[in-house]
Design a protein around this motif. Structure first.
Motif, mmCIF file in Angstrom:
data_model
loop_
_atom_site.group_PDB
_atom_site.id
_atom_site.type_symbol
_atom_site.label_atom_id
_atom_site.label_comp_id
_atom_site.label_asym_id
_atom_site.label_seq_id
_atom_site.Cartn_x
_atom_site.Cartn_y
_atom_site.Cartn_z
ATOM 1 N N ASN A 151 17.195 2.411 4.061
ATOM 2 C CA ASN A 151 15.952 2.825 3.730
ATOM 3 C C ASN A 151 14.987 2.360 4.542
ATOM 4 O O ASN A 151 15.076 1.135 4.856
ATOM 5 N N LEU A 152 14.074 3.236 5.071
ATOM 6 C CA LEU A 152 12.814 2.555 5.770
ATOM 7 C C LEU A 152 11.669 2.863 4.918
ATOM 8 O O LEU A 152 11.068 4.039 4.567
ATOM 9 N N VAL A 153 11.179 1.566 4.538
ATOM 10 C CA VAL A 153 10.216 1.525 3.460
ATOM 11 C C VAL A 153 8.709 1.101 4.125
ATOM 12 O O VAL A 153 8.554 0.180 4.751
ATOM 13 N N GLU A 154 7.711 1.814 3.735
ATOM 14 C CA GLU A 154 6.499 1.302 4.021
ATOM 15 C C GLU A 154 5.612 0.896 2.818
ATOM 16 O O GLU A 154 5.525 1.348 1.563
ATOM 17 N N ILE A 155 4.995 -0.298 3.102
ATOM 18 C CA ILE A 155 4.256 -1.074 2.183
ATOM 19 C C ILE A 155 3.131 -1.511 2.791
ATOM 20 O O ILE A 155 2.694 -1.588 4.097
ATOM 21 N N LYS A 156 1.920 -1.845 1.906
ATOM 22 C CA LYS A 156 0.638 -2.176 2.226
ATOM 23 C C LYS A 156 0.601 -3.696 2.009
ATOM 24 O O LYS A 156 0.851 -4.188 0.602
ATOM 25 N N VAL A 184 4.270 -2.211 12.523
ATOM 26 C CA VAL A 184 3.172 -2.519 11.707
ATOM 27 C C VAL A 184 1.747 -1.819 12.137
ATOM 28 O O VAL A 184 1.630 -1.577 13.231
ATOM 29 N N GLU A 185 1.037 -1.209 11.243
ATOM 30 C CA GLU A 185 -0.046 -0.326 11.707
ATOM 31 C C GLU A 185 -1.134 -0.979 11.124
ATOM 32 O O GLU A 185 -1.224 -1.580 9.944
ATOM 33 N N ARG A 186 -2.170 -1.324 11.854
ATOM 34 C CA ARG A 186 -3.220 -2.235 11.772
ATOM 35 C C ARG A 186 -4.549 -1.334 12.226
ATOM 36 O O ARG A 186 -4.631 -1.513 13.514
ATOM 37 N N GLY A 187 -5.463 -1.014 11.485
ATOM 38 C CA GLY A 187 -6.393 0.114 11.943
ATOM 39 C C GLY A 187 -5.773 1.098 12.593
ATOM 40 O O GLY A 187 -4.848 1.784 12.240
ATOM 41 N N GLU A 200 -1.502 -9.480 8.338
ATOM 42 C CA GLU A 200 -2.791 -9.535 7.955
ATOM 43 C C GLU A 200 -3.136 -8.652 6.750
ATOM 44 O O GLU A 200 -2.274 -7.705 6.457
ATOM 45 N N GLU A 201 -4.153 -9.154 5.739
ATOM 46 C CA GLU A 201 -4.549 -8.335 4.706
ATOM 47 C C GLU A 201 -4.764 -6.752 5.238
ATOM 48 O O GLU A 201 -5.615 -6.620 6.183
ATOM 49 N N GLY A 202 -4.221 -5.597 4.589
ATOM 50 C CA GLY A 202 -4.583 -4.279 4.996
ATOM 51 C C GLY A 202 -3.584 -3.758 5.858
ATOM 52 O O GLY A 202 -3.581 -2.506 6.228
ATOM 53 N N ASP A 203 -2.693 -4.567 6.442
ATOM 54 C CA ASP A 203 -1.327 -4.111 7.354
ATOM 55 C C ASP A 203 -0.661 -3.155 6.609
ATOM 56 O O ASP A 203 -0.214 -3.454 5.312
ATOM 57 N N TYR A 204 -0.267 -2.262 7.016
ATOM 58 C CA TYR A 204 0.663 -1.178 6.600
ATOM 59 C C TYR A 204 2.114 -1.445 7.610
ATOM 60 O O TYR A 204 2.273 -1.660 8.681
ATOM 61 N N VAL A 205 3.078 -1.842 6.591
ATOM 62 C CA VAL A 205 4.304 -2.649 7.306
ATOM 63 C C VAL A 205 5.464 -1.715 7.024
ATOM 64 O O VAL A 205 5.961 -1.274 5.770
ATOM 65 N N TYR A 374 12.623 10.281 11.683
ATOM 66 C CA TYR A 374 11.484 10.159 11.184
ATOM 67 C C TYR A 374 10.270 9.995 12.085
ATOM 68 O O TYR A 374 10.394 8.922 12.770
ATOM 69 N N ARG A 375 9.250 10.456 11.690
ATOM 70 C CA ARG A 375 8.027 10.010 12.649
ATOM 71 C C ARG A 375 7.078 9.414 11.811
ATOM 72 O O ARG A 375 6.624 9.998 10.683
ATOM 73 N N LEU A 376 6.570 8.281 12.239
ATOM 74 C CA LEU A 376 5.727 7.457 11.335
ATOM 75 C C LEU A 376 4.437 7.133 11.983
ATOM 76 O O LEU A 376 4.086 7.733 13.111
ATOM 77 N N VAL A 377 3.420 6.740 11.001
ATOM 78 C CA VAL A 377 2.016 6.198 11.711
ATOM 79 C C VAL A 377 1.248 7.433 12.414
ATOM 80 O O VAL A 377 1.166 7.240 13.630
#
Length: 451
Positions: A151-156, A184-187, A200-205, A374-377
């Motif tokens: 699985n490829l899982v996205e969490i915040k 990791v998506e940051r902003g 960091e807080e708010g990162d989407y991992v 799968y295309r992300l972000v």
């Protein structure tokens, strides 16, 4: 590759946009002159006005014999006929969009007997994607590789998370878990991180993990994973039918609300174990009286993006445990950022990913076979699965000694059914399945990730 797309509804136009970015030679066919003109002017494609199911139209439009014909009109039967006509004209690869649940059991017949290369049901695929998220409610999105083994899982990363301020190396050492953070998506920035990257807080991992290890990994990362026992669905279309069937089969109670009495009656016949209610999903008082605050998951599946966003935002305001929103219009991205809605599903994007996966798989190159995409972000990152079909110049060499391009991560290796989260001493071997995460460029073959 020469590709013909028949039908310029929302799926056909979006698919044309996505495939044109991959430098294919595309011809679009539609009976409406204004639609053809709009698409030809907007994208670098050729257009033809006519009935895509007509032998004469296809023969005239096929100046060069297509490698692939994709039929995405609004009617299943027309899509099937388009593919049959194309096969008669000598086209080897054809894809038909099929939405009617009654045809679901006939998919094998269409491929074996009628010669259609692939049928795609975007409603079923969307329902399956939502079902995966509901199974892991702490995740924002969940994608599946290697026939469900990975699985490829996205969490915040929330403010109270133990991950805040920790490097990926520290997290791995402390938790001793078998997973890999692959993006990791940051902003508005995206990172393919290394071990020193600090969350960091708010990162989407985005994490790759064995399907068997998801719950264990979440537990060690102190991510609460409560099992979903009840779901409320707003809207009663085809996606709702497929999703409710999956949920009911897995022991999850389902309540469906739609404002059309005929749709309610139809669903009640199809889904006798579900509770079907006629009502206005935008009426928060009514939703509250039906247990919105207590339900484990709310899914908004009406035909209007604006309504889905409004209902989901309202549900978030009363702390509904899990909210999943269907949105088809990409222009709502800025609004979604403001509302804080995380689990957003786009049927168009899922459909396009399936097609692109198939198209890239047709380009078998120098030692690996394209399997999954799968295309992300916002399509800034791609996670691709390849099967290594033979010995190559990069097999049997420790990963630390391979000269990989920038912004590439080997996220997982599947060998003889075993899931390997790789380190620098692991190697790639023939018959391995490999999951690769990249940004900034397209990968059609594993050799593309080497310098």
């Amino acid at each position: 590759m020469n590709i013909v797309i028949i039908g310029l509804g929302k799926y056909g136009i979006f698919l044309t946009e996505q495939l044109s970015k991959e430098n294919h030679d595309i011809v679009v066919i539609d009976s409406k002159q204004e639609l053809v003109d709009e698409v030809v002017n907007q994208f670098d494609v050729k257009g033809y006005v006519g009935n895509g199911a007509s032998y004469v139209t296809q023969k005239e439009a096929f100046l060069d014999k297509p490698d692939l014909v994709i039929a995405v009109t609004s009617t299943d039967e027309v899509n099937i006929l388009c593919c049959l006509v194309s096969k008669k004209l000598g086209v080897k690869q054809t894809i038909a969009r099929i939405r009617n649940p009654e045809y679901a059991l006939q998919a094998q017949i269409m491929t074996n007997e009628l010669g259609i290369s692939m049928t795609i049901n975007p409603d079923y695929n969307t329902a399956l994607d939502i079902f995966r998220i509901i199974r892991f409610p702490s995740a924002i999105t969940v994608e599946s590789f290697a026939n469900g083994k990975v699985n490829l899982v996205e969490i915040k990363v929330e403010s109270n998370s133990k991950l805040v301020g920790k490097s990926l190396m520290q997290i791995q050492e402390k938790c001793n878990t078998h997973f890999l953070v692959c993006a990791v998506e940051r902003g508005d920035k995206v990172f393919i991180p290394n071990g020193s990257f600090v969350l960091e807080e708010g990162d989407y991992v985005y994490i790759t993990v064995s399907a068997r290890e998801v719950n264990n990994s979440f537990k060690k990362l102190d991510i609460i994973q409560n099992k979903v026992k009840s779901a409320m669905i707003i809207g009663g279309g085809k996606i709702t039918f497929y999703l409710a069937s999956m949920l009911l089969d897995n022991g999850i109670s389902v309540k469906i609300i739609d404002n059309d009495q005929n749709i309610c009656n139809h669903l009640a016949e199809q889904l006798p174990k579900a509770l079907i209610l006629k009502g206005d999903g935008t009426n928060q008082k009514m939703l509250m009286s039906e247990g919105l605050e207590d339900v484990d998951a709310l899914v908004t599946l009406t035909g209007m993006d604006e309504i889905n966003i409004m209902i989901s935002t309202s549900a978030k305001s009363v702390n509904c445990k899990k909210v999943i929103t269907k949105v088809s219009n990409n222009n709502y991205e800025a609004i979604l950022d403001i509302t804080g809605l995380d689990s957003v599903i786009s049927p168009k994007e899922l459909f396009a990913d399936n097609i692109i996966r198939y198209v890239r798989g047709m380009n078998k190159k120098r030692g690996s076979e394209f399997k999954t995409l799968y295309r992300l972000v916002g399509n800034k990152v791609e996670a691709s699965e390849f099967l290594i079909s033979k010995e190559t110049k990069y097999t049997s060499i420790p990963l630390k000694d391979l000269n990989l391009r920038k912004n590439v991560l080997l996220a997982c290796i599947i060998r003889s059914g075993k899931v390997i989260i790789p380190n620098g001493n692991d190697t790639l071997e023939p018959l391995d399945s490999v999951i690769v995460v990249t940004s900034d460029f397209i990968v059609n073959d594993l050799i593309d990730i080497m310098e």
